[in-house]
Design a protein around this motif. Structure first.
Motif, mmCIF file in Angstrom:
data_model
loop_
_atom_site.group_PDB
_atom_site.id
_atom_site.type_symbol
_atom_site.label_atom_id
_atom_site.label_comp_id
_atom_site.label_asym_id
_atom_site.label_seq_id
_atom_site.Cartn_x
_atom_site.Cartn_y
_atom_site.Cartn_z
ATOM 1 N N PHE A 1 0.849 -1.194 0.000
ATOM 2 C CA PHE A 1 0.000 0.000 0.000
ATOM 3 C C PHE A 1 0.884 1.243 0.000
ATOM 4 O O PHE A 1 1.644 1.467 0.951
ATOM 5 C CB PHE A 1 -0.888 0.042 1.244
ATOM 6 C CG PHE A 1 -1.947 -1.020 1.296
ATOM 7 C CD1 PHE A 1 -3.287 -0.708 1.070
ATOM 8 C CD2 PHE A 1 -1.615 -2.339 1.581
ATOM 9 C CE1 PHE A 1 -4.267 -1.682 1.124
ATOM 10 C CE2 PHE A 1 -2.592 -3.319 1.642
ATOM 11 C CZ PHE A 1 -3.923 -2.999 1.403
ATOM 12 N N THR A 2 0.790 2.060 -1.045
ATOM 13 C CA THR A 2 1.440 3.363 -1.054
ATOM 14 C C THR A 2 0.377 4.398 -0.725
ATOM 15 O O THR A 2 -0.490 4.704 -1.562
ATOM 16 C CB THR A 2 2.081 3.676 -2.409
ATOM 17 O OG1 THR A 2 2.969 2.610 -2.776
ATOM 18 C CG2 THR A 2 2.855 4.977 -2.354
ATOM 19 N N LEU A 3 0.401 4.933 0.481
ATOM 20 C CA LEU A 3 -0.652 5.828 0.947
ATOM 21 C C LEU A 3 -0.548 7.194 0.285
ATOM 22 O O LEU A 3 0.541 7.709 0.028
ATOM 23 C CB LEU A 3 -0.567 5.986 2.462
ATOM 24 C CG LEU A 3 -0.625 4.692 3.284
ATOM 25 C CD1 LEU A 3 -0.552 5.026 4.773
ATOM 26 C CD2 LEU A 3 -1.890 3.903 2.979
ATOM 27 N N ALA A 4 -1.711 7.799 0.041
ATOM 28 C CA ALA A 4 -1.786 9.150 -0.522
ATOM 29 C C ALA A 4 -2.476 10.058 0.493
ATOM 30 O O ALA A 4 -3.579 9.751 0.954
ATOM 31 C CB ALA A 4 -2.561 9.135 -1.836
ATOM 32 N N HIS A 5 -1.822 11.162 0.837
ATOM 33 C CA HIS A 5 -2.357 12.086 1.840
ATOM 34 C C HIS A 5 -2.733 13.435 1.232
ATOM 35 O O HIS A 5 -3.255 14.297 1.936
ATOM 36 C CB HIS A 5 -1.318 12.324 2.935
ATOM 37 C CG HIS A 5 -0.854 11.081 3.613
ATOM 38 N ND1 HIS A 5 -1.444 10.574 4.748
ATOM 39 C CD2 HIS A 5 0.154 10.223 3.307
ATOM 40 C CE1 HIS A 5 -0.811 9.472 5.124
ATOM 41 N NE2 HIS A 5 0.159 9.236 4.264
ATOM 42 N N LEU B 1 -4.699 0.180 10.217
ATOM 43 C CA LEU B 1 -4.335 1.563 9.926
ATOM 44 C C LEU B 1 -5.311 2.550 10.547
ATOM 45 O O LEU B 1 -6.525 2.316 10.584
ATOM 46 C CB LEU B 1 -4.285 1.788 8.417
ATOM 47 C CG LEU B 1 -2.964 1.555 7.698
ATOM 48 C CD1 LEU B 1 -3.134 1.810 6.208
ATOM 49 C CD2 LEU B 1 -1.863 2.446 8.251
ATOM 50 N N ASN B 2 -4.783 3.681 10.975
ATOM 51 C CA ASN B 2 -5.611 4.773 11.486
ATOM 52 C C ASN B 2 -6.130 5.593 10.307
ATOM 53 O O ASN B 2 -5.364 6.326 9.662
ATOM 54 C CB ASN B 2 -4.775 5.649 12.420
ATOM 55 C CG ASN B 2 -5.565 6.830 12.966
ATOM 56 O OD1 ASN B 2 -6.796 6.852 12.897
ATOM 57 N ND2 ASN B 2 -4.867 7.809 13.518
ATOM 58 N N ALA C 1 -0.640 13.526 -4.434
ATOM 59 C CA ALA C 1 -0.286 12.120 -4.252
ATOM 60 C C ALA C 1 -1.344 11.208 -4.860
ATOM 61 O O ALA C 1 -1.009 10.140 -5.403
ATOM 62 C CB ALA C 1 -0.106 11.807 -2.773
ATOM 63 N N MET C 2 -2.598 11.597 -4.796
ATOM 64 C CA MET C 2 -3.662 10.808 -5.418
ATOM 65 C C MET C 2 -3.494 10.788 -6.937
ATOM 66 O O MET C 2 -3.681 9.743 -7.570
ATOM 67 C CB MET C 2 -5.021 11.378 -5.037
ATOM 68 C CG MET C 2 -5.440 11.127 -3.600
ATOM 69 S SD MET C 2 -5.806 9.374 -3.266
ATOM 70 C CE MET C 2 -7.406 9.209 -4.088
ATOM 71 N N PRO D 1 -4.409 13.117 6.926
ATOM 72 C CA PRO D 1 -5.413 12.064 6.707
ATOM 73 C C PRO D 1 -5.109 11.259 5.438
ATOM 74 O O PRO D 1 -4.536 11.774 4.471
ATOM 75 C CB PRO D 1 -6.721 12.853 6.553
ATOM 76 C CG PRO D 1 -6.460 14.176 7.176
ATOM 77 C CD PRO D 1 -5.002 14.458 6.949
ATOM 78 N N ILE D 2 -5.466 9.988 5.460
ATOM 79 C CA ILE D 2 -5.263 9.108 4.306
ATOM 80 C C ILE D 2 -6.427 9.283 3.330
ATOM 81 O O ILE D 2 -7.579 9.012 3.668
ATOM 82 C CB ILE D 2 -5.150 7.641 4.753
ATOM 83 C CG1 ILE D 2 -3.922 7.464 5.653
ATOM 84 C CG2 ILE D 2 -5.057 6.706 3.544
ATOM 85 C CD1 ILE D 2 -3.842 6.102 6.324
ATOM 86 N N LEU D 3 -6.129 9.737 2.122
ATOM 87 C CA LEU D 3 -7.161 9.963 1.105
ATOM 88 C C LEU D 3 -7.364 8.741 0.218
ATOM 89 O O LEU D 3 -8.425 8.574 -0.387
ATOM 90 C CB LEU D 3 -6.793 11.164 0.237
ATOM 91 C CG LEU D 3 -6.533 12.483 0.960
ATOM 92 C CD1 LEU D 3 -6.236 13.589 -0.056
ATOM 93 C CD2 LEU D 3 -7.718 12.863 1.833
ATOM 94 N N GLY D 4 -6.350 7.909 0.111
ATOM 95 C CA GLY D 4 -6.415 6.723 -0.748
ATOM 96 C C GLY D 4 -5.070 6.033 -0.736
ATOM 97 O O GLY D 4 -4.176 6.370 0.044
#
Length: 418
Positions: free
Chosen positions: A121-125, A162-163, A129-130, A171-174
């Motif tokens: 998982f590569t998180l986008a904030h 994950l939080n 990043a999205m 915040p994690i957007l995707g």
């Protein structure tokens, strides 16, 4: 049916009534005066090249020179993540081939490398990043690599630890979800290649440092070592962290900065994190090993340095972000910390193939992504050395691209040390 990555020899050994000890490597011997190929660097890449030279090209008069102990450099200092969800078509094709090779290594070696598919998982904030995640997903899909952009509701199902609260700083957007993302045992990979190469007749010489490169009229002739001079028809360097220094001995410069890359592990805890989690915005990544340790790291240090020291500053920054992603870890203790040396190129892609010195080849510029490329590097460099022509997969990574303005920009997929 047994999983493809579990070696059948492990089961035969387990059910055997006798357990004969098998020597991994032949007893050390003296250096010969001449070899067909000398490989500088006894890490994963150098050992894999030696293995594939013997297996696919019948070249066994090969000598691997390691200044320390077998695979004791960056191979022993990485966090062992395998993936192919890169950004450029050149990078995706290259690393996807490596993933395919990794999936069969345990069976090929008859030696368990503890290869474990986890999902990456590569998180986008941020909105930017999205956009990059969507871009990478589409490039991956076009090239047949399993990746997709997912949103918080799907992340919650796949990775409930994950939080996902919006009451945090980032915040994690995707996330870019890459199901084939895996981990493996780094030393087992190196030992598997070393054992296979040694059984084919390749010589591996530890505690043998290279002190000079012998070249005449622009053609390499051999190397000088702490144990004497060795002549060779062809020479390859695979010396992560020391690439620029060895290339200088050969008479050319590399566009590389060497920067420390730090990581750490926690004390073991019961398994709760099946996935590999990466955040480029937070400069953090984490996975849980088969022993229960949380393996954690981030980006490279902000300055060039030939050192493997560790710093308190790294831990403070990393663990603060870790607690935002996984706040239940507040009382978890760090077990150990270490650092490697990352050779960073301007375009975040490797430098592979021929050099200005005839018959002298290079496998360098691996930054923070060298372990995942170990099998494909060995395969393609063996082809290049045996045939004298670069393998198709590494043609984009030639040294001349920096002079010809043909760089392969992978920063969007390799900006965090994983």
């Amino acid at each position: 049916m047994l999983p493809a990555f579990v070696p059948s020899g492990l089961f035969r050994y387990g059910f055997s009534k006798k357990y004969p000890a098998r020597r991994h490597f032949p007893a050390p011997k003296d250096l010969k005066p001449t070899y067909d190929v000398v490989i500088i660097g006894g890490g994963g890449h150098g050992l894999a090249c030696a293995y594939y030279l013997a297996r696919y090209h019948g070249i066994t008069n090969v000598c691997v020179l390691e200044k320390g102990y077998l695979a004791g450099g960056n191979t022993a200092r990485n966090t062992a993540i395998v993936r192919s969800n890169y950004l450029t078509p050149e990078g995706v094709a290259f690393y996807d081939k490596s993933v395919q090779l990794y999936q069969e290594l345990s069976q090929e070696f008859d030696y368990n490398i503890l290869y474990s598919e986890r999902g990456h998982f590569t998180l986008a904030h941020t909105d930017a990043a999205m956009r990059t995640s969507r871009w990478r997903a589409e490039v991956n899909k076009q090239l047949g690599v399993n990746s997709e952009l997912i949103y918080p509701e799907d992340i919650a199902k796949l990775c409930p630890s994950l939080n996902l609260s919006d009451k945090v700083r980032y915040p994690i957007l995707g996330a870019l979800y890459h199901p084939p993302g895996s981990i493996a045992r780094h030393d087992a990979v190196a030992w598997g290649y070393a054992r296979g190469a040694a059984e084919a007749g390749v010589e591996i010489h530890q505690q043998t440092a290279v002190t000079g490169i012998i070249a005449e009229n622009g053609v390499v002739k051999g190397v000088q070592t702490t144990r004497g001079t060795v002549y060779a028809n062809k020479v390859m360097q695979a010396t992560a962290g020391s690439s620029s220094l060895i290339a200088k001995m050969a008479g050319f410069r590399l566009p590389i900065r060497t920067i420390p890359l730090q990581a750490c592990v926690s004390v073991p805890v019961k398994p709760f994190l099946d996935q590999i989690i990466v955040s480029g915005s937070l400069h953090v990544y984490v996975s849980q090993s088969s022993r229960g340790e949380l393996v954690m790291g981030g980006s490279t240090d902000p300055y060039s340095l030939y050192s493997t020291r560790s710093t308190l500053d790294f831990k403070e920054g990393l663990l603060g972000h870790m607690l935002e992603l996984l706040p239940m870890l507040g009382e978890l203790k760090v077990l150990r910390q270490w650092a490697g040396m990352a050779d960073m190129t301007p375009d975040f892609s490797p430098i592979m193939g021929k050099t200005p010195v005839e018959n002298y080849y290079i496998d360098s510029g691996w930054g923070t992504w060298g372990f995942k490329a170990t099998p494909v590097c060995g395969l393609t460099m063996a082809h290049t050395i045996a045939t004298g022509e670069p393998h198709d997969l590494i043609k984009p990574f030639n040294l001349e691209r920096f002079a010809n303005f043909a760089q392969v920009g992978e920063k969007g997929a390799a900006s965090v040390g994983h």
